[in-house]
Every structure is written in C-alpha cells, then in structure tokens.
Design an enzyme around this catalytic site. Structure first.
Site, PDB file in Angstrom:
ATOM      1  CG  HIS A  72      -2.177  -0.815   0.970  1.00  0.00           C
ATOM      2  ND1 HIS A  72      -3.393  -0.509   1.521  1.00  0.00           N
ATOM      3  CD2 HIS A  72      -2.377  -1.907   0.194  1.00  0.00           C
ATOM      4  CE1 HIS A  72      -4.298  -1.399   1.107  1.00  0.00           C
ATOM      5  NE2 HIS A  72      -3.702  -2.252   0.307  1.00  0.00           N
ATOM      6  CE1 TYR A 202      -5.768   4.207   8.144  1.00  0.00           C
ATOM      7  CE2 TYR A 202      -6.500   4.126  10.440  1.00  0.00           C
ATOM      8  CZ  TYR A 202      -5.676   3.665   9.422  1.00  0.00           C
ATOM      9  OH  TYR A 202      -4.763   2.666   9.687  1.00  0.00           O
ATOM     10  N   PRO A 294      -5.546   0.725  18.232  1.00  0.00           N
ATOM     11  CG  PRO A 294      -7.440  -0.436  17.520  1.00  0.00           C
ATOM     12  CD  PRO A 294      -6.820   0.194  18.728  1.00  0.00           C
ATOM     13  CE  LYS A 298       3.306   3.150  13.473  1.00  0.00           C
ATOM     14  NZ  LYS A 298       3.371   2.550  12.159  1.00  0.00           N
ATOM     15  CE1 TYR A 386      -1.847   4.069   9.159  1.00  0.00           C
ATOM     16  CE2 TYR A 386      -0.527   2.820   7.596  1.00  0.00           C
ATOM     17  CZ  TYR A 386      -1.696   2.993   8.316  1.00  0.00           C
ATOM     18  OH  TYR A 386      -2.707   2.061   8.198  1.00  0.00           O
TER      19      TYR A 386
END
Ligand code: RFL
Ligand code: PHB
Length: 391
Positions: A72, A202, A294, A298, A386
């Site tokens: 991704h 998100y 979550p 991580k 991220y």
C-alpha cells in the site's frame, strides 16, 4: 527439560523470537496457553511496516507474504464528507506498508517452527509459573496433559500478551505502569466481499470513527467506533453495514459491497506501557509490555521491533559473552515504543468522536485535519510515523 531460552506465548512476538533464536543456534521452547487453532482464529492486526516485513524475511518466512501481501502506497483520510490522500512514497522517500493479516504472519511462523521440529507446547492453560529469574538459573513450571513439568533455562522471554503471566510475576514496585483508557471500542467485521477501495480509508464523522481495511482483494475488514457498553451480539450484519454506509462519503457508499460476516468482535482501546521491560533474566516483549490503540496499526509492528532488539541482545550474549545488548534492551525498545504510543494516541484523539466534548473541540479537530492534509510538513509527519520510524 533444559533449554537456553523459555518463551511464554505463541503470538507474533513469541514465534518471531523463537525463529530468530533458532536460526542463530539458540535452543528455545515456546509454551502457549491456547491451542494453535485458537491462536489462528483471533482476527487482529493487518498492516505491516517494512521493519516487520524485513524481520519475516530474516526468519526465512517471507515467501508467501511477498506473494500474497498487498503493498500500500498511501491511506485516505475522510472528513467533512470528502477524502484526502496521504501519499507515503512521495512524503517519505519511497516507503510503503504491506497489508498482510496477523493470522497469516502467525500461520507462516507456526508452519516454519513445525517444519524444523522445534518444541512448542500448546494448551498449557493458566498453569505456567516463572521462578528464579532474579538469579542465574530460572525455571518455568507448567502442566500439560495432566503432568507437571519443569523447564530449566538461562533466560525467560515473556511474550504472553497483555493478560499474560510474565508481567504479573514481577514483584510489585519493580515495575511502573502508564495507562490511558479511551471511552469507546472498535467493532470489527470480517467478510468475504471486495474492499470498498484499494487503499485504507480512515473516516472521522459526526457519527463516530470508521475504518475500511482489507485482508485480500476478496476479503474486507471494517471497523466502527462504538460505545464501550455495546456487545457484538447487538450488531446484526445489516445494522453494521447500514452504520458503516452512513459514515462513508457518497462514492464509497455507492461502491460498498456487503455480505455475511465471518467474524465480528469488539476491542476496547487502551494505551499502556510497563517500564522497565527487564527483571533479572526475564524480558518482556510485545503486548506483555505495552498496548497501543489500533488507530495507528502499530501493535504488531512494535512486537516485531521489540523482538528484533531482544534477539540481537541474546545472540550477542551467546556469541560474544557480552551482556551489553541485553543491558540496553529495555531502554532501546522503550524509545521506539513511546514514539509509537505518541503517534497512536495522537491519531486516535484526532480521528474519534469523544463523548461529552463540546463544539469547540470538534471544530479544533476539523481544523487539525484540514491542516494535516494541506500542509506537506504535517502530512509528512503522519506518513513517516505510519510507515514506521527507523529502528
Ligand atoms: P499476543 O498476540 O497477544 O500473543 C500472546 C500469546 O500469549 C499467550 N498467553 C499465554 N501463554 C502461556 N501462558 C500464559 N499464562 C499466557 N497468557 C497469554 C496468548 O494466548 C497469546 O497467544 O501478543 P504479541 O505476540 O505481543 O503480539 C502483539 C499483537 O497481537 C498485538 O499488538 C496486536 O494484535 C494488537 N491489535 C491490533 N494491532 C494492530 O496493529 N491492528 C489491529 O487491528 C489490532 N487489533 C489487537 C487488535 C489486539 C487485540 N487484543 C489483544 C485484545 C484486536 C484485539 C482484539
Ligand atoms: C486492520 O486491517 O485490522 C487494521 C488496519 C489498520 C489499522 C487497524 C486495523 O489502523
């Protein structure tokens, strides 16, 4: 029996550690409370940092991951009805993440361990007890098939998760716990339907947070922020899909494919760190020492970096008779952990709807999201956290 390292817990942390030690010629045994099928039945994390992918390769179990994992290159942030992309390679000098479920990571590690004939004892229940780790010859006692057994070892690795026996065996006062509990949970649903979008979405909405994730081009994983009091049984599939749809943008709403759930469960959100991560010859790694909400994906990645540091320390101890790596383990691991704790906390606070907060706080959240997607500096900070900070 006698071994060099006794590992408690066959989650990702314990299995990764066992494999790294085995490949360095260090004998180890893993004791696991549950059956292998039970461990594989738990649906958890889905996003791997490059550090974790590299560690799987180092363990010699990266083949399927590279074949089936989805690379991704970004995520989408949805707020005020519109989506904004965060481009990882463009912001981080080429870095990406891999979408490959924790179940598959665990399955690959279990298979490698079984193929090498390494000792793993499943279904030991709550019988494990740790002894003598403040001296030079620790022991682990457990019961299996109705028989009491003892492992004499040189080191114990507590990889037994948040509710495990390892952290609980440390004398009170020798450990400091930092904790923050969030006033909501995540209701997760797994279904064999194509993902609504090829990247993760998100979503920050007036109805609460939602996340669109996946396990493969044919299997989706979706999450909804729900009040802590909710039970998964109160959520029929129809109710879940309707609520998810209501939290998406018009295009995603139109493209969403629904179907029967394979799994549905609620996880509470918590930030937690126990310091230090070493007590004599007992070392904690993964969820046994820390928990992140979550939102930043991580948890599993931190378990992997802990294990990388711990394996390096143990290998240095056995090969060079130097305790330097083990002596620095806790400090080294905690530095990375606290940075991931900060990121996960920040992303959680930014994306969720907090009960009881007023209009002002909501406006500030929206202003921060607006800044985040329109400032290259702010987007870069999100992207580099991220994809994972360097080891
Ligand atoms: P695990 O995976 O919890 O493995 C610990 C293992 O130890 C066993 N055990 C014992 N064995 C012997 N004796 C005892 N007394 C024992 N007590 C426990 C357990 O049965 C288990 O097999 O910890 P590990 O290896 O440190 O790995 C960490 C990751 O599992 C964890 O960080 C993530 O899965 C966290 N997490 C998520 N992370 C993400 O990045 N994204 C997610 O979507 C996500 N979802 C989740 C999660 C954690 C959850 N938990 C722990 C409630 C969803 C859930 C429900
Ligand atoms: C998941 O796919 O389970 C997942 C992905 C990203 C997250 C959390 C969970 O931030």
């Amino acid at each position: 029996m006698r071994t060099q390292v006794a590992i408690i817990g066959a989650g990702p942390a314990g299995l990764l550690l066992g494999q790294l030690l085995y490949r360095a010629g260090i004998a180890n045994i893993i004791l696991e409370r549950q059956s292998a099928d039970h461990v594989l039945g738990r649906i958890r994390a889905g996003v791997l940092e490059q550090v974790t992918v590299d560690l799987m390769d180092e363990c010699g179990v990266g083949e399927r991951l590279h074949r089936e994992g989805l690379v991704h290159q970004g995520i989408e942030l949805l707020f005020k009805g519109a989506r904004h992309r965060i481009d990882f390679p463009g912001l981080t000098g080429g870095k990406t993440v891999m979408v490959y479920g924790q179940t598959e990571v665990t399955r690959d590690l279990m298979a490698a361990r079984a193929a090498e004939g390494l000792p793993t004892v499943y279904e030991v229940g709550d019988s494990v007890s740790l002894h003598g780790f403040d001296g030079t010859s620790p022991q682990v006692r457990y019961r299996h098939g109705g028989v009491e057994r003892q492992v004499d070892c040189e080191f114990i690795a507590g990889c037994d998760g948040f509710h495990g026996v390892s952290r609980a065996s440390v004398p009170k006062g020798a450990i400091h716990e930092y904790e923050k509990v969030y006033p909501f949970g995540w209701l997760g649903l797994l279904a064999d339907v194509p993902p609504v979008f090829h990247e993760l979405i998100y979503a920050h909405t007036e109805r609460g947070f939602a996340l669109c994730s996946m396990r493969s081009p044919a299997r989706s994983r979706y999450y909804l922020q729900v009040p802590l009091e909710e039970r998964a049984e109160q959520w029929t599939d129809e109710r879940f899909w309707a609520e998810l749809r209501a939290r998406l943008d018009p295009q995603a709403r139109e493209r969403l494919v629904t179907g029967p759930s394979i799994e549905k469960s609620i996880a509470p959100l918590r930030s937690f760190v126990a310091e230090p991560m070493r007590f004599g010859r007992l070392f904690l790694a993964g969820d046994a020492a820390h928990i992140v909400p979550p939102t930043g994906a991580k948890g599993l990645n931190l378990a992997a970096s802990d294990v990388k540091y711990l394996a390096a320390g143990l290998i240095e101890q056995y090969r060079e008779r130097s305790a330097a790596g083990l002596d620095h383990y806790s400090e080294r691991a905690l530095r990375r952990i606290w940075r991931a704790e900060r990121f996960s906390w920040w992303f959680t606070m930014l994306m969720h709807k907090f009960p009881g907060t007023g209009e002002f706080d909501r406006k500030v959240q929206e202003a921060e999201l607006d800044y985040l997607v329109h400032s290259r500096a702010a987007s870069t900070a999100l992207a580099e956290n991220y994809v994972g900070l360097p080891l």
